[in-house]
Write an enzyme that holds these catalytic residues in place. Structure first.
Site, PDB file in Angstrom:
ATOM      1  N   ARG A  39       0.827  -1.212   0.000  1.00  0.00           N
ATOM      2  CA  ARG A  39       0.000   0.000   0.000  1.00  0.00           C
ATOM      3  C   ARG A  39       0.862   1.263   0.000  1.00  0.00           C
ATOM      4  NH1 ARG A  39      -5.102  -1.929   3.800  1.00  0.00           N
ATOM      5  NH2 ARG A  39      -6.475  -2.405   2.035  1.00  0.00           N
ATOM      6  N   LYS A 204     -14.192 -12.139   6.973  1.00  0.00           N
ATOM      7  CA  LYS A 204     -15.330 -11.275   7.325  1.00  0.00           C
ATOM      8  C   LYS A 204     -16.578 -11.746   6.614  1.00  0.00           C
ATOM      9  CE  LYS A 204     -12.070  -7.714   6.919  1.00  0.00           C
ATOM     10  NZ  LYS A 204     -11.798  -6.649   5.954  1.00  0.00           N
ATOM     11  N   GLY A 357      -6.941  -6.294   1.204  1.00  0.00           N
ATOM     12  CA  GLY A 357      -5.632  -6.108   1.815  1.00  0.00           C
ATOM     13  C   GLY A 357      -4.919  -7.428   2.052  1.00  0.00           C
ATOM     14  N   GLY A 381     -12.776  -3.992   1.073  1.00  0.00           N
ATOM     15  CA  GLY A 381     -14.136  -3.521   1.367  1.00  0.00           C
ATOM     16  C   GLY A 381     -14.615  -2.537   0.310  1.00  0.00           C
TER      17      GLY A 381
HETATM   18  P1  ADP Z   1      -9.203  -9.361   2.546  1.00  0.00           P
HETATM   19  O1  ADP Z   1      -8.380  -8.472   3.436  1.00  0.00           O
HETATM   20  O2  ADP Z   1      -8.428  -9.858   1.371  1.00  0.00           O
HETATM   21  O3  ADP Z   1     -10.513  -8.731   2.162  1.00  0.00           O
HETATM   22  P2  ADP Z   1     -10.268 -10.770   4.817  1.00  0.00           P
HETATM   23  O4  ADP Z   1      -9.743  -9.696   5.701  1.00  0.00           O
HETATM   24  O5  ADP Z   1     -11.716 -10.937   4.682  1.00  0.00           O
HETATM   25  O6  ADP Z   1      -9.570 -10.670   3.374  1.00  0.00           O
HETATM   26  O7  ADP Z   1      -9.750 -12.181   5.337  1.00  0.00           O
HETATM   27  C1  ADP Z   1      -8.395 -12.470   5.490  1.00  0.00           C
HETATM   28  C2  ADP Z   1      -8.207 -13.426   6.633  1.00  0.00           C
HETATM   29  O8  ADP Z   1      -9.069 -14.540   6.525  1.00  0.00           O
HETATM   30  C3  ADP Z   1      -6.816 -13.969   6.680  1.00  0.00           C
HETATM   31  O9  ADP Z   1      -6.126 -13.394   7.770  1.00  0.00           O
HETATM   32  C4  ADP Z   1      -7.030 -15.482   6.870  1.00  0.00           C
HETATM   33  O10 ADP Z   1      -6.214 -16.026   7.887  1.00  0.00           O
HETATM   34  C5  ADP Z   1      -8.485 -15.564   7.261  1.00  0.00           C
HETATM   35  N1  ADP Z   1      -9.103 -16.847   6.953  1.00  0.00           N
HETATM   36  C6  ADP Z   1      -9.162 -17.468   5.756  1.00  0.00           C
HETATM   37  N2  ADP Z   1      -9.763 -18.671   5.860  1.00  0.00           N
HETATM   38  C7  ADP Z   1     -10.083 -18.821   7.163  1.00  0.00           C
HETATM   39  C8  ADP Z   1     -10.711 -19.866   7.907  1.00  0.00           C
HETATM   40  N3  ADP Z   1     -11.094 -20.988   7.339  1.00  0.00           N
HETATM   41  N4  ADP Z   1     -10.876 -19.669   9.240  1.00  0.00           N
HETATM   42  C9  ADP Z   1     -10.463 -18.535   9.825  1.00  0.00           C
HETATM   43  N5  ADP Z   1      -9.882 -17.514   9.174  1.00  0.00           N
HETATM   44  C10 ADP Z   1      -9.677 -17.663   7.862  1.00  0.00           C
HETATM   45 MG    MG Z   2      -8.504  -8.044   5.523  1.00  0.00          MG
END
Ligand code: ADP
Ligand code: MG
Length: 400
Positions: A39, A204, A357, A381
């Protein structure tokens, strides 16, 4: 989306002016070590363009969620150091956001010089839901500069003072990052090249269910992994053990599955899961069928057969949007699914966009070449809300 034109920095006469740049410098940290500076790198072109034009550049940004209090562990000081290294320039770092230090630093800048203010979220006014409180803080922030450039794409979906209220108080424009991000998102919403596949994962769950609602009319195929998949498996009547589960969303998911079937949208769910005894890198784990997760285990990644299935369903697509890791990729035993999807995107030959992110960080920390993807977005988001068709406060504030 709205069809209004975003003003760009070409529309501003910045020479000799103090320009407040809202950047997204919300990087992952391990102590005060930056684990992924993507970033910060993405913010450089706009800052450099303004410097070259002789602006006095005052960068503002947030880090984490200090919730309106000064918390040293959320200081932007490590970011100031890294930003200085990458720019090859001295950064004047203010030890507060709109106080004495910020005012002194802003006043002391020469043409082409750069300052960074301390974490915006140390001030409760930044994220306040109360318009007057947010406005009062925006007044103080706006008073530091003569012009405003919005370039923090990862925050444009937030109605925060630095994103929404300041551009209403100063002549403003969108930075190059926001212009680029919006250009890519347009390709995912207007005249999409088909087949169009969307891969969703991450943690999330409820945040991400919203986008499915909208994608059911647009995508040809939706692949689901990560933490949200367990709500899908539960909706199909399976036990998910100790996996992440949002019980109150099960009915919604069931409705999505039914609607997809009617609309001819294909949902692709994992067929196997890596199930662990605990949320830890050294936890005992095994691959189990997706419909047979043991009661005392939690799913932390999609299994190898699912990785192959997902890659196969991406082959032959023309457009792919991916948000959310397939598993807990930060721990090596649970990184295989995310690796398989990243490779699947690359091999598809489609126009590929990675948003989020953690997803962007995953691609880089797992050793993939960023250039192998068409676009890696800095905002998760924000991208999702754009795809949902929502009006993004930080974008509408930059339109003329
Ligand atoms: P992004 O930032 O790309 O939008 P999120 O913040 O929604 O993604 O999710 C990222 C997190 O999701 C990572 O830190 C990962 O460890 C977690 N994650 C992925 N699969 C699982 C799971 N099965 N159980 C718990 N956490 C998970
Ligand atoms: Mg995230």
């Amino acid at each position: 989306m709205e069809g209004h034109r975003l003003r760009t920095i070409d529309d501003l006469d910045v020479r000799g002016k103090r320009v407040l740049v809202r950047a997204d410098l919300n990087v992952p940290l391990d102590g005060d070590r930056i684990t992924d500076d993507g970033r910060i790198r993405a913010s450089l072109p706009t800052i450099n363009a303004l410097r070259e034009r002789g602006a006095k550049v005052i960068v503002c940004a947030h880090l984490g969620r200090p919730k309106g209090e000064v918390k040293p562990e959320f200081s932007l000081a490590p970011v100031a150091r890294r930003l200085g290294e990458l720019l090859g320039a001295e950064i004047a770092f203010a030890s507060d956001v709109v106080g004495e230090s910020a005012r002194a630093v802003a006043a002391g800048l020469g043409d082409g010089q750069v300052a960074l203010l301390e974490n915006l979220r140390f001030e409760p006014g930044e994220t306040s839901k109360d318009d007057a409180e947010r406005g009062a803080f925006a007044d103080r922030l706006a008073a530091l500069a003569e012009l405003y450039v919005g370039d923090g794409f990862g925050a444009v979906h937030r109605k925060h003072a630095s994103v929404y209220d300041v551009p209403r108080r100063l002549p403003h424009a969108a930075g190059g990052l926001i212009v680029a991000e919006v250009g890519v998102l347009k390709r995912l919403t207007e005249n999409v090249e088909r087949p169009y596949a969307v891969v969703l994962g991450g943690s999330k769950v409820s945040d991400k269910l919203g986008v499915i609602d909208n994608l059911l009319d647009k995508a040809d195929r939706i692949l689901v992994g990560g933490g949200m998949v367990y709500t899908f498996l539960a909706a199909q009547g399976h036990q998910v053990g100790k996996s992440l589960l949002e019980r109150d969303q099960i009915d919604t998911v069931r409705e999505y599955l039914a609607r997809a079937e009617k609309a001819g949208v294909e949902f692709v769910l994992p067929v196997d899961i890596v199930a662990a005894t605990a949320f830890a890198a050294d936890a005992d784990h095994e691959v189990v069928p997706a419909d047979a997760i043991p009661a005392d285990r939690m799913g932390l990644d999609i299994g190898p057969a699912s990785g192959r299935l997902f890659a196969e369903r991406l082959a032959g697509t023309k457009t792919v949007f991916w948000n959310g890791p397939m598993g807990v990729f930060e721990m090596e035993p649970f990184a295989h699914g995310t690796r398989a999807i990243a490779q699947g995107l690359i091999d598809s030959g489609a126009f590929t966009v990675v948003g989020g992110g953690d997803s962007a960080a995953a691609v880089r920390t797992l050793g993939f070449d960023e250039a192998a993807f068409s676009h890696i977005s800095t905002g998760g988001g924000a991208s999702l809300e754009y795809l949902e068709g929502k009006t993004l406060p930080g974008l509408s504030a930059l339109e003329d």
